[in-house]
Structures are given as C-alpha cells and as structure tokens.
Design a protein around this motif. Structure first.
Motif, PDB file in Angstrom:
ATOM      1  N   GLY A 136      39.032  43.728  46.559  1.00 53.28           N
ATOM      2  CA  GLY A 136      38.271  43.145  47.656  1.00 53.28           C
ATOM      3  C   GLY A 136      38.227  41.639  47.517  1.00 53.28           C
ATOM      4  N   SER A 137      37.635  40.985  48.492  1.00 55.44           N
ATOM      5  CA  SER A 137      37.602  39.525  48.526  1.00 55.44           C
ATOM      6  C   SER A 137      36.214  38.939  48.318  1.00 55.44           C
ATOM      7  CB  SER A 137      38.166  39.024  49.865  1.00 55.44           C
ATOM      8  OG  SER A 137      37.389  39.526  50.950  1.00 55.44           O
ATOM      9  N   GLU A 138      35.218  39.800  48.067  1.00 54.58           N
ATOM     10  CA  GLU A 138      33.888  39.274  47.775  1.00 54.58           C
ATOM     11  C   GLU A 138      33.893  38.603  46.398  1.00 54.58           C
ATOM     12  OE1 GLU A 138      31.420  39.250  49.881  1.00 54.58           O
ATOM     13  OE2 GLU A 138      32.454  40.423  51.427  1.00 54.58           O
ATOM     14  N   LEU A 139      32.854  37.833  46.115  1.00 53.99           N
ATOM     15  CA  LEU A 139      32.816  37.085  44.857  1.00 53.99           C
ATOM     16  C   LEU A 139      32.684  37.993  43.638  1.00 53.99           C
ATOM     17  CD1 LEU A 139      30.594  34.008  45.836  1.00 53.99           C
ATOM     18  CD2 LEU A 139      33.091  34.119  45.612  1.00 53.99           C
ATOM     19  N   PHE A 140      32.267  39.231  43.821  1.00 49.68           N
ATOM     20  CA  PHE A 140      32.171  40.164  42.695  1.00 49.68           C
ATOM     21  C   PHE A 140      33.442  41.000  42.553  1.00 49.68           C
ATOM     22  CE2 PHE A 140      30.484  42.400  46.368  1.00 49.68           C
ATOM     23  CZ  PHE A 140      31.050  43.663  46.273  1.00 49.68           C
ATOM     24  N   GLU A 141      34.442  40.738  43.395  1.00 51.56           N
ATOM     25  CA  GLU A 141      35.662  41.530  43.409  1.00 51.56           C
ATOM     26  C   GLU A 141      36.887  40.673  43.070  1.00 51.56           C
ATOM     27  OE1 GLU A 141      34.849  44.843  46.841  1.00 51.56           O
ATOM     28  OE2 GLU A 141      35.078  42.761  47.512  1.00 51.56           O
ATOM     29  N   LEU A 142      37.951  41.358  42.698  1.00 60.56           N
ATOM     30  CA  LEU A 142      39.265  40.758  42.523  1.00 60.56           C
ATOM     31  C   LEU A 142      40.273  41.586  43.312  1.00 60.56           C
ATOM     32  CD1 LEU A 142      39.212  40.198  38.630  1.00 60.56           C
ATOM     33  CD2 LEU A 142      38.802  38.462  40.397  1.00 60.56           C
ATOM     34  N   TYR A 143      41.411  40.974  43.610  1.00 61.11           N
ATOM     35  CA  TYR A 143      42.454  41.687  44.335  1.00 61.11           C
ATOM     36  C   TYR A 143      43.798  41.330  43.705  1.00 61.11           C
ATOM     37  CZ  TYR A 143      44.714  43.809  48.467  1.00 61.11           C
ATOM     38  OH  TYR A 143      45.448  44.606  49.304  1.00 61.11           O
ATOM     39  N   TYR A 144      44.310  42.230  42.889  1.00 63.48           N
ATOM     40  CA  TYR A 144      45.544  42.026  42.130  1.00 63.48           C
ATOM     41  C   TYR A 144      45.475  40.762  41.273  1.00 63.48           C
ATOM     42  CZ  TYR A 144      48.662  45.798  43.548  1.00 63.48           C
ATOM     43  OH  TYR A 144      49.270  47.029  43.690  1.00 63.48           O
ATOM     44  N   PRO A 145      44.576  40.745  40.303  1.00 64.19           N
ATOM     45  CA  PRO A 145      44.548  39.598  39.390  1.00 64.19           C
ATOM     46  C   PRO A 145      45.851  39.518  38.608  1.00 64.19           C
ATOM     47  CG  PRO A 145      43.224  41.407  38.523  1.00 64.19           C
ATOM     48  CD  PRO A 145      43.620  41.801  39.914  1.00 64.19           C
ATOM     49  N   GLU A 146      46.349  38.291  38.440  1.00 66.32           N
ATOM     50  CA  GLU A 146      47.663  38.088  37.831  1.00 66.32           C
ATOM     51  C   GLU A 146      47.589  37.577  36.400  1.00 66.32           C
ATOM     52  OE1 GLU A 146      50.578  38.802  39.021  1.00 66.32           O
ATOM     53  OE2 GLU A 146      50.204  39.243  41.123  1.00 66.32           O
ATOM     54  N   GLY A 147      46.528  36.866  36.052  1.00 63.75           N
ATOM     55  CA  GLY A 147      46.460  36.308  34.712  1.00 63.75           C
ATOM     56  C   GLY A 147      45.130  35.624  34.481  1.00 63.75           C
ATOM     57  N   THR A 148      44.869  35.277  33.225  1.00 61.99           N
ATOM     58  CA  THR A 148      43.593  34.662  32.874  1.00 61.99           C
ATOM     59  C   THR A 148      43.829  33.460  31.962  1.00 61.99           C
ATOM     60  OG1 THR A 148      43.351  36.105  30.945  1.00 61.99           O
ATOM     61  CG2 THR A 148      42.322  36.837  33.000  1.00 61.99           C
ATOM     62  N   ALA A 149      42.774  32.663  31.838  1.00 63.89           N
ATOM     63  CA  ALA A 149      42.735  31.567  30.871  1.00 63.89           C
ATOM     64  C   ALA A 149      41.322  31.514  30.318  1.00 63.89           C
ATOM     65  CB  ALA A 149      43.112  30.244  31.521  1.00 63.89           C
ATOM     66  N   ILE A 150      41.201  31.120  29.064  1.00 67.08           N
ATOM     67  CA  ILE A 150      39.890  31.018  28.421  1.00 67.08           C
ATOM     68  C   ILE A 150      39.435  29.561  28.468  1.00 67.08           C
ATOM     69  CG2 ILE A 150      38.630  31.305  26.254  1.00 67.08           C
ATOM     70  CD1 ILE A 150      40.573  33.584  25.580  1.00 67.08           C
ATOM     71  N   ASP A 151      38.242  29.344  28.989  1.00 71.70           N
ATOM     72  CA  ASP A 151      37.668  28.006  29.103  1.00 71.70           C
ATOM     73  C   ASP A 151      36.302  28.018  28.427  1.00 71.70           C
ATOM     74  OD1 ASP A 151      37.144  25.408  29.764  1.00 71.70           O
ATOM     75  OD2 ASP A 151      36.792  25.773  31.895  1.00 71.70           O
ATOM     76  N   GLY A 152      36.294  27.803  27.116  1.00 70.88           N
ATOM     77  CA  GLY A 152      35.051  27.924  26.363  1.00 70.88           C
ATOM     78  C   GLY A 152      34.599  29.367  26.335  1.00 70.88           C
ATOM     79  N   ASP A 153      33.389  29.618  26.827  1.00 69.42           N
ATOM     80  CA  ASP A 153      32.881  30.988  26.919  1.00 69.42           C
ATOM     81  C   ASP A 153      33.213  31.640  28.251  1.00 69.42           C
ATOM     82  OD1 ASP A 153      31.718  30.955  24.368  1.00 69.42           O
ATOM     83  OD2 ASP A 153      29.910  29.962  25.128  1.00 69.42           O
ATOM     84  N   ASP A 154      33.784  30.880  29.160  1.00 65.77           N
ATOM     85  CA  ASP A 154      34.103  31.388  30.497  1.00 65.77           C
ATOM     86  C   ASP A 154      35.544  31.879  30.569  1.00 65.77           C
ATOM     87  OD1 ASP A 154      31.536  30.608  31.332  1.00 65.77           O
ATOM     88  OD2 ASP A 154      32.249  28.587  31.837  1.00 65.77           O
ATOM     89  N   ILE A 155      35.795  32.708  31.570  1.00 68.37           N
ATOM     90  CA  ILE A 155      37.129  33.227  31.830  1.00 68.37           C
ATOM     91  C   ILE A 155      37.560  32.784  33.226  1.00 68.37           C
ATOM     92  CG2 ILE A 155      38.570  35.289  32.069  1.00 68.37           C
ATOM     93  CD1 ILE A 155      37.615  34.828  29.242  1.00 68.37           C
ATOM     94  N   LEU A 156      38.746  32.204  33.317  1.00 71.48           N
ATOM     95  CA  LEU A 156      39.344  31.880  34.609  1.00 71.48           C
ATOM     96  C   LEU A 156      40.332  32.974  34.971  1.00 71.48           C
ATOM     97  CD1 LEU A 156      40.064  28.077  34.184  1.00 71.48           C
ATOM     98  CD2 LEU A 156      38.214  29.107  35.485  1.00 71.48           C
ATOM     99  N   VAL A 157      40.327  33.372  36.241  1.00 68.84           N
ATOM    100  CA  VAL A 157      41.200  34.451  36.704  1.00 68.84           C
ATOM    101  C   VAL A 157      42.035  33.952  37.875  1.00 68.84           C
ATOM    102  CG1 VAL A 157      41.326  36.823  37.546  1.00 68.84           C
ATOM    103  CG2 VAL A 157      39.440  36.140  36.037  1.00 68.84           C
ATOM    104  N   ALA A 158      43.364  34.113  37.757  1.00 71.40           N
ATOM    105  CA  ALA A 158      44.250  33.869  38.894  1.00 71.40           C
ATOM    106  C   ALA A 158      44.190  35.112  39.782  1.00 71.40           C
ATOM    107  CB  ALA A 158      45.670  33.603  38.416  1.00 71.40           C
ATOM    108  N   ASP A 159      43.359  35.040  40.812  1.00 73.38           N
ATOM    109  CA  ASP A 159      43.077  36.173  41.698  1.00 73.38           C
ATOM    110  C   ASP A 159      44.140  36.195  42.794  1.00 73.38           C
ATOM    111  OD1 ASP A 159      41.836  38.292  42.903  1.00 73.38           O
ATOM    112  OD2 ASP A 159      40.095  37.172  43.618  1.00 73.38           O
ATOM    113  N   GLY A 160      45.282  36.831  42.482  1.00 72.14           N
ATOM    114  CA  GLY A 160      46.502  36.696  43.246  1.00 72.14           C
ATOM    115  C   GLY A 160      46.389  36.891  44.739  1.00 72.14           C
ATOM    116  N   TYR A 161      46.021  38.078  45.183  1.00 64.10           N
ATOM    117  CA  TYR A 161      46.027  38.371  46.612  1.00 64.10           C
ATOM    118  C   TYR A 161      44.857  37.726  47.348  1.00 64.10           C
ATOM    119  CZ  TYR A 161      49.879  41.736  46.476  1.00 64.10           C
ATOM    120  OH  TYR A 161      51.115  42.338  46.361  1.00 64.10           O
TER     121      TYR A 161
END
Length: 429
Positions: A278-303
């Motif tokens: 889904g496209s809401e802020l609590f959802e992902l749609y075909y995530p492609e990859g991540t990166a670690i930024d301190g304690d946070d996680i970045l997600v390349a939310d593909g679709y």
C-alpha cells in the motif's frame, strides 16, 4: 516621374526589410538570453524518462571527495564516476551479458571491501554468483557460486542473489553476507572457506534448525540484507512488503528471534498475512533495499517511488524523498528507486527508471545528479536501469564543480538566425 517612384518604392522596400530583420534579430537575441539563463540556473528535465535532461548542476554536496561505483544493471557493467564528471568509465564487465569471468549478467548490488584493497564485491545475479573485482582487474574472481553460471542450492551455490553486505569480525576476517533470493535464505560466506553458513532462512528451508529462521516470521525471497551495530540482520522481505530484523538471542540454544521494523502490518498494528502492500505511511510496496542511518532504517520503497525513514518502534514511516503525487523525471521526483546509501549526511539513490544516481540532502526539495541523467543507453554518459551505488572516499576535500556550457539544438538554430539576420542587415544598409 516613373524613375522617382521606382526609387521611392525601392527605398521603402529596403526600409521594410531592415525593420523585419531587426525584429528577427531582437527575437533571436531574446531566445539566446533565455537559453543562457536556463544554462546558468540549472538543469531542465523532461517528463519522458529523462532523455531531454541536461545535466548542468553537478554541485558537490559532500565534504570529502567521493568516487561513485554504479551498478549499471542492463548494460551488464559497473561504472566509476568521479565528482563533477559527465561520463563514467567501465571498471567491471561492459562486454555484454555472459558467464565468463570477464563478463557480468544483470549485476544488481555492490559493496567495497576496505580490508581487501577496496576491491569491488558484485552480485552477478543472472550468473548466480558473487564476484570480486580488484582495482584495475580485467576479470573477476568468484567468492560464492560456480564457474558455469548455473544456479544451485548447496552451501557454495546461489540462486538469483540480489543483495550483499560485508561484515568484518574482531579477528579481522571478512564475511560476505548474501541475500540468496531464489533459495529464500541469508548466507554468511567467510573468505577462504568453501562453504557458506545459513544464518536466516524461510520456512521452506528451516527444517528442524530454529536458528535459521527469523523467530515466527517467514523470510520469502529476501531482496537485500544489512547488518546493524548489534550484529542483527536487517532483511528486505519484498514478498511480504516489509523489512524484518532477525537475530539469535542465545547461540548455545540456537534460538532465533525476529520482528517487523517497517511495513508488513495493518493500520491497527496487527501483522499482515496477505496483500500487505500500500501507499500509506505505515505501508510499503515492493521495497527494494535498505540503508542504516544510526538507529533508523531507510527503505527504498520501490513502487511508491519514495525513500522512507523508520525509527525504532515506529508505527509508520516518514517520507524523506519523493513526492506524494507519484513518480516523475523531475529532480524533485523518483521513479522506482532500487537502492539507497547514507553518505556524509545525505542520501545516494539509485533512481532506476530515471537512469540516474541522485545525491539528496534530507529536507531539500530536489536531488542533484551525480551519475547518468541523460536517458537510458550504453554511452559512457548514460546508465540503463541502475540498481545500486557504492562510494569510495578520498582524503582530500571536495571542490566546487566548474560551470558547464552546453549547446542544445535550439541554441544552435538561434545562433544561426542571429548570424543570418546580421548579414541581412549588413546587405541592406
């Protein structure tokens, strides 16, 4: 009398010609001024995939000088781009698809091993292997996989791998951590060892060994893997549109644990079992990859064409890059981002369908092109569906890029018009 009338008509005609020529010159000069202004102000981007984009503002946004290593997937090569460069150079592959060690076939991810002279570790997906490419080498060497480019499920074979990261233990050993997508598992492959070790796997491969799982969570077709400061595996579980954290709490009892850290849940917080996208802020749609930024996680939310940041225990993510109105080719938009890396306070993004790599400062309205951006193609100035980027820092500081002057077809036509109208004015004056 007739002669005087003819002379008057000739003079009037010449005057009219001069007026028309002067108007043409003024119009042409206005076009030249507009073209010059757009060149100075920065790039323009068309809405048709970036083929009209003129890359002019490659401003340095990092304190230290950086070399970018781009996985140019559909050109079957890895390219090295220097700061301010308008074209890259091939450092791995580049001979078309093939299974020889001089070739790559749809490479998808990359890591740089600082303990091995900054060699490139490349996921060669369609050859079902991970290869190492030392600096200046003309061919790679296989770390995991086989010489035939065939998939397999043994502990030294892979099946359509997609992600890689490098972990160095306290003894100085390098561990190549691989997302073995087709085999539904994460492998730990220590250099010098023939076989890898399964550290996380899906239900299909779990059998009676609990330590291979991710607690109560299945891992199906993992797309990417990272290791955080606690030694936990951060896995992009694309099939379930989520990112999970997996770890072993008690190694002697081989008891694994896991929890969802991004996506994969309903709005009320319950675990989602089916159609979790889904496209809401609590959802992902075909995530492609991540990166670690301190304690946070970045997600390349593909679709969803965005980069999301998820903080520990968050119930929803925060959009850091990308517009709510969807994809696009402007520098304020993304189109199917495949990978993201954190570097010196900014994000490096493999903006796949726009065939470019962007550097983006958090809070900015747009990114800046550091590689590609000339539409898809195989020229040294082009990329074709890049999937990942890695960077190598140098000791010296960055310097401002020199201004760039380009000549578009429009500006050439305008310049020709100026020359013609000048000649006309000279001939009638």
């Amino acid at each position: 009398c007739i002669k005087q009338q003819a002379t008057s008509l000739l003079q009037a005609s010449r005057f009219f010609t001069m007026v028309v020529a002067a108007l043409l010159c003024c119009t042409a000069l206005c076009f030249v001024a507009a073209a010059y202004s757009s060149t100075v102000d920065g790039p323009t981007t068309g809405d048709t995939g970036g083929s009209q984009q003129v890359v002019l503002d490659r401003q340095l946004l990092s304190p230290k000088k950086v070399s970018y290593f781009v996985v140019d997937t559909y050109n079957h090569r890895v390219m090295q781009w220097e700061e301010c460069a308008h074209e890259g150079k091939v450092v791995a592959g580049g001979h078309g698809p093939g299974h020889k060690l001089t070739h790559l076939k749809f490479p998808v991810d990359i890591a740089i091993d600082s303990h091995h002279k900054d060699s490139l570790v490349i996921v060669d997906r369609e050859n079902h292997r991970v290869v190492e490419w030392p600096k200046g080498a003309t061919q790679g060497t296989i770390i995991v996989g086989n010489n035939d480019g065939k998939k397999g499920s043994s502990l030294h074979d892979l099946s359509f791998p997609n992600g890689v990261t490098i972990l160095h233990d306290t003894d100085g050993h390098s561990h190549i951590i691989v997302a073995d997508t087709g085999n539904h598992r994460i492998l730990d492959c220590q250099r010098g060892h023939h076989d890898c070790k399964v550290v996380v796997s899906g239900d299909k491969y779990k059998k009676d060994e609990a330590r291979k799982g991710c607690g109560s969570y299945d891992v199906h077709s993992p797309e990417d893997v990272k290791v955080n400061k606690h030694g936990h595996y951060i896995i992009t579980d694309k099939y379930y549109d989520r990112v999970v954290e997996c770890y072993v709490m008690n190694a002697s009892k081989a008891h694994s644990h896991g929890h969802i850290i991004a996506g994969g849940k309903k709005k009320n917080g319950d675990k989602c079992k089916k159609d979790c996208y889904g496209s809401e802020l609590f959802e992902l749609y075909y995530p492609e990859g991540t990166a670690i930024d301190g304690d946070d996680i970045l997600v390349a939310d593909g679709y969803n064409n965005r980069i999301m940041k998820w903080s520990p225990n968050a119930t929803q993510g925060e959009r850091k890059v990308g517009k709510k109105d969807g994809y696009g080719s402007k520098l304020s938009h993304l189109h199917l981002p495949r990978g993201v890396v954190v570097d010196q306070g900014s994000y490096l993004i493999a903006d796949s369908m726009n065939h470019r790599i962007l550097r983006w400062h958090p809070g900015d309205e747009k990114g800046h092109v550091v590689a590609g951006g000339h539409g898809f193609g195989s020229k040294k100035s082009q990329l074709h569906l890049p999937h990942a980027v890695a960077m190598l820092h140098h000791q010296n500081d960055s310097q401002a890029c020199p201004p760039v002057s380009t000549s578009s077809p429009v500006s050439l036509v305008v310049s020709t018009a100026v020359l013609v109208c000048t000649m006309v004015l000279a001939s009638v004056s």
